[in-house]
Motif scaffolding. Structure first.
Motif, PDB file in Angstrom:
ATOM      1  N   ILE A 256       2.006 -24.096 -31.369  1.00 43.40           N
ATOM      2  CA  ILE A 256       0.749 -23.524 -30.873  1.00 43.40           C
ATOM      3  C   ILE A 256       0.387 -24.136 -29.523  1.00 43.40           C
ATOM      4  O   ILE A 256      -0.017 -23.426 -28.588  1.00 43.40           O
ATOM      5  N   LEU A 257       0.543 -25.443 -29.375  1.00 39.20           N
ATOM      6  CA  LEU A 257       0.225 -26.094 -28.103  1.00 39.20           C
ATOM      7  C   LEU A 257       1.144 -25.612 -26.983  1.00 39.20           C
ATOM      8  O   LEU A 257       0.705 -25.424 -25.846  1.00 39.20           O
ATOM      9  N   VAL A 258       2.407 -25.412 -27.296  1.00 40.95           N
ATOM     10  CA  VAL A 258       3.349 -24.924 -26.282  1.00 40.95           C
ATOM     11  C   VAL A 258       2.945 -23.527 -25.823  1.00 40.95           C
ATOM     12  O   VAL A 258       2.983 -23.219 -24.629  1.00 40.95           O
ATOM     13  N   LEU A 259       2.544 -22.673 -26.760  1.00 39.35           N
ATOM     14  CA  LEU A 259       2.125 -21.317 -26.390  1.00 39.35           C
ATOM     15  C   LEU A 259       0.832 -21.334 -25.576  1.00 39.35           C
ATOM     16  O   LEU A 259       0.645 -20.518 -24.672  1.00 39.35           O
ATOM     17  N   LEU A 260      -0.048 -22.274 -25.883  1.00 43.57           N
ATOM     18  CA  LEU A 260      -1.321 -22.351 -25.166  1.00 43.57           C
ATOM     19  C   LEU A 260      -1.170 -22.893 -23.754  1.00 43.57           C
ATOM     20  O   LEU A 260      -1.861 -22.460 -22.824  1.00 43.57           O
ATOM     21  N   THR A 261      -0.274 -23.856 -23.592  1.00 41.11           N
ATOM     22  CA  THR A 261      -0.178 -24.569 -22.314  1.00 41.11           C
ATOM     23  C   THR A 261       0.992 -24.144 -21.454  1.00 41.11           C
ATOM     24  O   THR A 261       0.974 -24.328 -20.232  1.00 41.11           O
ATOM     25  N   GLY A 262       2.044 -23.600 -22.084  1.00 36.15           N
ATOM     26  CA  GLY A 262       3.264 -23.299 -21.339  1.00 36.15           C
ATOM     27  C   GLY A 262       4.081 -24.535 -21.044  1.00 36.15           C
ATOM     28  O   GLY A 262       5.097 -24.459 -20.343  1.00 36.15           O
ATOM     29  N   LYS A 263       3.670 -25.682 -21.585  1.00 37.26           N
ATOM     30  CA  LYS A 263       4.364 -26.947 -21.388  1.00 37.26           C
ATOM     31  C   LYS A 263       5.232 -27.258 -22.602  1.00 37.26           C
ATOM     32  O   LYS A 263       4.944 -26.835 -23.718  1.00 37.26           O
ATOM     33  N   GLU A 264       6.285 -28.038 -22.374  1.00 36.23           N
ATOM     34  CA  GLU A 264       7.132 -28.481 -23.469  1.00 36.23           C
ATOM     35  C   GLU A 264       6.531 -29.733 -24.116  1.00 36.23           C
ATOM     36  O   GLU A 264       5.750 -30.458 -23.497  1.00 36.23           O
ATOM     37  N   PRO A 265       6.883 -30.021 -25.374  1.00 36.93           N
ATOM     38  CA  PRO A 265       6.273 -31.147 -26.098  1.00 36.93           C
ATOM     39  C   PRO A 265       6.299 -32.479 -25.341  1.00 36.93           C
ATOM     40  O   PRO A 265       5.282 -33.184 -25.350  1.00 36.93           O
ATOM     41  N   PRO A 266       7.417 -32.860 -24.689  1.00 38.96           N
ATOM     42  CA  PRO A 266       7.381 -34.160 -23.983  1.00 38.96           C
ATOM     43  C   PRO A 266       6.299 -34.237 -22.920  1.00 38.96           C
ATOM     44  O   PRO A 266       5.803 -35.336 -22.612  1.00 38.96           O
ATOM     45  N   ASP A 267       5.906 -33.093 -22.361  1.00 38.78           N
ATOM     46  CA  ASP A 267       4.860 -33.088 -21.336  1.00 38.78           C
ATOM     47  C   ASP A 267       3.468 -33.175 -21.931  1.00 38.78           C
ATOM     48  O   ASP A 267       2.487 -33.370 -21.201  1.00 38.78           O
TER      49      ASP A 267
END
Length: 712
Positions: A256-267
């Motif tokens: 969900i966070l990746v879809l919201l931010t467009g960032k990958e988990p390490p970021d």
């Protein structure tokens, strides 16, 4: 496309070695080593879809099912030695048995497991259905190119659609182990997310490799099986191989966070403090933030321990009333992808998107959702876009009826199993006046009392509202004062529709939004037992439907939300036919050559009469009734066209072309109750009442064609 090692570490396609574990990587193959081969004397391999540590995945055609697309997953783990491979295959077969038990419309449907003899050796293949669609990774990539991301409304909807799937598999003791945007696909058939690529098969390959590596080095101690994507799987899963329901919830929250931010988990993760720092990328409501934080807790004991705990908190979630609309996703043709993007199901024509509680990108057409999808109607006007355009076709594609078994079939096949989605009642918005909040609360109470599904009802109101306000160009309404009048009109439209839906039985109302071809097939069998055809049943349903919605005459509404109302009316008409209130058999008395029947009809009501007659028999029919009473005469089979259909004519005479049950349907298009008398006269009448017989068989209609419904 990305390359994966046996531990499922993702690497750029230019890599020769895994950047995490150093394993040598195999170069991608464009079509695959089996392209064109017929495996298992049934499956023709088309091309490779992807590959990983357990083997390759192929798109194939099932020769036994008219070349229907399907997915073949080869099991070829990277283990050394005959015994190790034999052990892995035993575990794989056991895992396939678990997959076979998963029967859910949003999970890949497992078909079979078979062994195929290949030049080097025999190999096991797992067969699954194939579905047209795109992964959420691909959807996110498209949005990023447009400078967009998923919004809070969309990810909340995604949670509500995915969590019931996890609850189902967890109840069976199955953990997915590999949730990520790559393993969620938006199915084109109904715009519902599908959970794909379960980690159990990869777990087997990794476990066996680990066990036999330990034996080869002589210490007898295997290292933990580290299955899962780095950044998505929690530490205990990656480091110790421990997977629990809360492990899946953790990976879902990361997704969900990746879809919201467009960032990958390490970021989004502070690796030094091991804390998530996503708030600097996106601003969410406090309650959704708290839910995600708990799903992402570092200590497993601090997380939600079950899906139902998450759903409980989501049910209390204050939905934002004016989340900015996300751009409509772009759906290019399917491209070659990794094994993680394989989906399931037949590729049908795309129907209407699953509705969001807040904003919806307009889809091409409507298809009923799975049974069990139910949302409560909230206290606020949810700001939704109506469909931008409807797919052509449906009932109006054919100029002729296709027989007494003819059916009205939408383009998309129904889902086979129920999907349970919790009711979500959004609270009132502070931007709205107290008067409007009270109005919406009363509207919601009325909708609930009538038992009308929330998700369906919003679609229905939007369809009618935007048809009445074409000048809006499907513009999304705001919660501001500038749209107060339009919101009031939306509420007025909703109340008017509820007035119309009140005329339908509570049982039929509760099913609106869920009707599909299975229902129509069942109706067909039921009326055939009564020596009645579906076109007679549909004529009865049309009369009431067009009386409620006269503007729908001549419209293609089968794939629209309002088509579900027609289905509910047809369901009620079927019960009336079965009860004998809308169906009567005409039998000639001893020595009589004519028979008269009569009755009274309310506006939109109708009645069907059947009589067993013979080929070459001369008959005369006369109807005495209000001028807005319409008459239809249907022969026993589709080899003959209707003798009359929704006609204002009151008499008909002629020689019959075949034996069997003839149907005489009288319907009222008047605005007030009417009475009628129907007189049927025939020569060579059988003096004794005939015994019931089944109607002659009729040719099955083409699934790609639709009969033209009568227009009273």
């Amino acid at each position: 496309m990305p390359l994966y090692c046996s531990q499922r570490h993702e690497n750029p396609d230019s890599s020769r070695f895994c950047h995490l574990c150093g394993e040598k990587l195999q170069a991608p193959v464009s079509v695959g080593v089996y392209a064109g081969l017929l495996l298992g004397d049934r499956y023709r391999v088309v091309r490779e879809l992807g590959h990983g540590g357990f083997g390759r995945t192929y798109l194939a055609e099932d020769q036994n099912r008219f070349n229907e697309p399907c997915v073949l997953k080869e099991f070829a783990p990277q283990v050394q030695g005959t015994y190790a491979l034999q052990k892995a295959e035993e575990l794989f077969e056991r895992e396939a048995g678990i997959l076979y038990k998963l029967q859910h419309p949003q999970i890949p449907r497992f078909r079979e497991l078979f062994r195929a003899a290949l030049p080097d050796r025999s190999r096991l293949f797992l067969v699954q259905d194939y579905v047209e669609g795109q992964t959420y990774r691909a959807l996110l990539d498209t949005r990023k190119l447009q400078g967009q991301r998923f919004n809070e409304a969309e990810v909340t909807q995604l949670l509500l659609q995915i969590l019931p799937i996890l609850d189902y598999i967890h109840s069976l003791g199955v953990i997915h182990r590999d949730i990520s945007p790559d393993n969620l696909i938006l199915r084109s058939a109904d715009w519902l997310p599908v959970l794909i690529d379960f980690g159990g098969v990869k777990q087997i390959a990794a476990t066996v490799a680990s066990q036999f590596l330990a034996q080869s080095v002589g210490n007898g101690v295997s290292s933990p099986t580290r299955l899962g994507k780095i950044g998505y799987a929690p530490d205990e899963q990656l480091q110790m191989g421990v997977a629990s329901p809360h492990s899946d919830l953790y990976a879902l929250a990361v997704t969900i966070l990746v879809l919201l931010t467009g960032k990958e988990p390490p970021d989004l993760l502070d690796s030094y403090n091991m804390s998530w720092i996503w708030r600097q990328e996106v601003s969410l409501s406090p309650k959704l933030s708290a839910i995600l934080d708990r799903m992402l807790a570092q200590r497993p004991s601090d997380r939600y321990q079950s899906v139902r705990e998450v759903l409980h908190d989501l049910n209390r979630y204050d939905v934002p009333v004016y989340a900015p609309p996300a751009p409509a996703p772009v759906y290019p043709p399917p491209v070659q992808t990794t094994a993680a993007t394989v989906a399931v199901g037949r590729p049908p024509a795309p129907p209407e998107a699953a509705v969001s509680n807040y904003t919806v990108a307009p889809p091409p057409a409507y298809a009923p959702p799975s049974r069990g999808n139910s949302f409560g109607f909230g206290k606020v006007l949810l700001l939704l876009l109506v469909m931008a355009g409807a797919a052509t076709g449906g009932w109006w594609l054919s100029s002729n009826w296709l027989g007494d078994l003819a059916d009205r079939t939408p383009s998309a096949p129904p889902n086979e199993q129920p999907v349970v989605v919790p009711n979500v009642e959004p609270p009132a918005a502070p931007e709205l006046s107290q008067e409007e909040q009270n109005r919406k609360e009363a509207l919601g109470d009325r909708r609930r009392n009538l038992g009308v599904d929330y998700q369906f009802f919003v679609r229905l109101v939007n369809q009618v509202f935007y048809a009445q306000h074409s000048e809006l160009q499907n513009r999304q309404l705001s919660a501001g004062a500038e749209d107060a009048d339009l919101r009031a009109q939306w509420d007025q439209t909703a109340n008017q529709l509820l007035d119309q839906l009140e005329t339908i039985s509570s049982e039929a109302r509760s099913e609106m939004g869920k009707y599909d071809r299975n229902d129509r097939d069942r109706w067909r069998g039921s009326v055939n037992k009564l020596n009645l055809s579906t076109r007679a049943l549909y004529t009865l349903a049309d009369a009431k439907f067009f009386q409620l919605f006269p503007d729908q005459q001549g419209q293609d509404f089968v794939n629209q939300p309002i088509g579900q109302v027609w289905h509910a009316i047809a369901a009620d008409e079927l019960k009336a036919v079965q009860a004998g209130t809308s169906l009567e058999k005409v039998q000639f008395a001893q020595g009589s050559f004519s028979q008269e029947v009569s009755g009274a009809l309310a506006p939109g009501e109708g009645k069907a009469f059947i009589a067993q007659l013979s080929q070459n028999q001369l008959i005369r029919l006369s109807l005495q009734a209000d001028q807005k009473t319409l008459l239809s005469i249907y022969p026993p089979t589709s080899s003959q066209p209707p003798l009359l259909e929704n006609s204002p004519e009151t008499t008909w005479s002629g020689k019959l072309a075949q034996d069997g049950y003839y149907e005489f349907v009288v319907v009222s298009a008047a605005t007030a109750p009417v009475t009628f008398q129907l007189n049927l006269a025939a020569d060579n009448v059988i003096s004794t009442p005939p015994s019931p017989v089944s109607p002659p068989p009729s040719p099955s209609p083409s699934p790609d064609s639709e009969p033209t419904p009568p227009a009273p």
